[in-house]
Design an enzyme around this catalytic site. Structure first.
Site, PDB file in Angstrom:
ATOM      1  N   CYS A 118      20.738  50.174  39.667  1.00  9.61           N
ATOM      2  CA  CYS A 118      20.766  49.731  38.274  1.00  9.61           C
ATOM      3  C   CYS A 118      19.524  50.216  37.528  1.00  9.61           C
ATOM      4  CB  CYS A 118      20.878  48.210  38.209  1.00  9.61           C
ATOM      5  SG  CYS A 118      20.895  47.588  36.524  1.00  9.61           S
ATOM      6  N   CYS A 126      18.070  47.748  35.026  1.00 12.29           N
ATOM      7  CA  CYS A 126      17.300  46.638  35.602  1.00 12.29           C
ATOM      8  C   CYS A 126      15.923  47.106  36.085  1.00 12.29           C
ATOM      9  CB  CYS A 126      18.016  46.033  36.813  1.00 12.29           C
ATOM     10  SG  CYS A 126      19.782  45.857  36.641  1.00 12.29           S
ATOM     11  N   ASP A 127      15.883  48.246  36.748  1.00 11.46           N
ATOM     12  CA  ASP A 127      14.687  48.585  37.523  1.00 11.46           C
ATOM     13  C   ASP A 127      13.900  49.802  37.024  1.00 11.46           C
ATOM     14  OD1 ASP A 127      15.351  46.481  39.229  1.00 11.46           O
ATOM     15  OD2 ASP A 127      16.619  47.740  40.475  1.00 11.46           O
TER      16      ASP A 127
END
Ligand code: NAP
Length: 310
Positions: free
Chosen positions: A134, A137-138
């Site tokens: 992701c 997200c990261d």
């Protein structure tokens, strides 16, 4: 006859927990079938910085645990089981949970989608430590670093382009010379000054689990057979997701990739069966959107039960 529940929720990620919270607060005593990956995809991430309400961020596993506790406080019941098959042609619906079976007046499917992984020896040891599925997200954690994206479809192009906001360089590694990605996405990535392409190349492993961080990849060129070490700080996988909807095959409509089709946000073609979260959303796939659709499914369950005098 086995126990009949007002509502059974399949899955315990963001969508499932939110549906559980809302139906529990509506006094419907939901049963949540946790599934193979309790907590869903959030349970595999580290710091979540894009879920509103946590100015310092929150660890993914903590976030889903909090959601669960909140739903349990209002009477949601959790079962460490997974759905093996369902018969949606009878009412109440019949659900097989391994050797047990339960009946449900209404069903919320929040079984999510599982990211595809490469299956490398060290891959799972480094998830959350530089291996991620992701970018949204990261990506932020790799500001100024050199990173790698795997895949040749639109997801990989999208991830690579998104990651250029943070990374000093993105190397997109694809196992073939031609790409599945749409022309426009591919061109955007090819023309980006921070993105370089490595084709006909596969990843054989990722290092270094003993350091708890990604330091590099072992690569192999499929045409020449050359094997070499490639230093990098992160490996993002963009090789697709598998919606967890196979147990409803033939009973609910799916698109060509197996995602459940819904209308009016969360309704399936079977009255009383609702779907929310990543099992029906291939476009946004965020914790917050999954939670939002879990809420919608719960409200529809309340309305359905009211209309049917249950
Ligand atoms: P996809 O189109 O199925 O592409 C997956 C890619 O990963 C392929 O290039 C595939 O390689 C590669 N791959 C799969 N398994 C692999 C493995 N074990 N090792 C190495 N490579 C592997 O999946 P997607 O990119 O997630 O897209 C899914 C759908 O969503 C598509 O319809 C796409 O258009 C859509 N989508 C649209 C957008 C957008 O429009 N903004 C964004 C994301 C996704 P091969 O090509 O060799 O099979």
């Amino acid at each position: 006859m086995s126990e009949t529940h007002n509502v059974v929720i399949i899955g315990s990620g963001c969508a499932g927990h939110t549906a559980a919270l809302y139906t529990a607060r509506a006094n419907l005593k939901p049963l949540v079938v946790e599934g193979h990956e309790p907590g869903g995809q959030l349970s595999m991430t580290t710091l979540v910085e894009n879920f509103p309400g946590f100015p310092e961020g929150i660890m993914g596993p903590q976030l889903v645990e909090n959601m669960r506790k909140q739903a349990e406080r209002f009477g949601a019941e959790y079962s460490m089981a997974h759905l093996t098959s369902a018969d949606l042609s009878q009412r109440p619906f019949l659900l097989h949970l391994g050797k047990h079976q339960v009946h449900a007046q209404t069903l919320i499917i929040a079984s999510g989608a599982s990211a595809r992984w490469l299956g490398l020896p060290n891959e799972h040891k480094l998830i959350g430590h530089g291996v991620s599925s992701c970018a949204t997200c990261d990506g932020f954690f790799f500001s100024g670093k050199e990173i790698v994206v795997i895949g040749g479809g639109d997801s990989a192009m999208e991830e690579a382009l998104f990651l250029t906001r943070f990374a000093s360089k993105v190397t997109l590694i694809h196992r073939r010379e031609s790409f599945r990605a749409s022309k426009i996405m591919l061109e955007r990535a090819q023309q980006h000054e921070k993105i370089q392409f490595l084709t006909d190349t596969v990843v054989e492993d990722v290092y270094d689990p003993s350091l708890h961080e990604v330091t590099g990849l072992k690569l192999r060129n499929l045409k020449t057979g050359k094997v070499w070490d490639f230093p990098t700080s992160a490996m993002f996988l963009g090789i697709g997701h598998e919606p967890n909807a196979k147990m409803f095959a033939g009973q609910l409509d799916t698109d060509s990739d197996g995602y459940l089709k819904t209308h009016n946000y969360v309704m399936t073609r079977v009255h009383g069966v609702f779907a929310c979260g990543d099992v029906q959303d291939r476009r946004y796939r965020q914790a917050i959107t999954a939670a939002g659709s879990g809420c919608m499914a719960a409200i529809e369950v309340e309305r359905f039960l009211e209309e049917h005098g249950a």
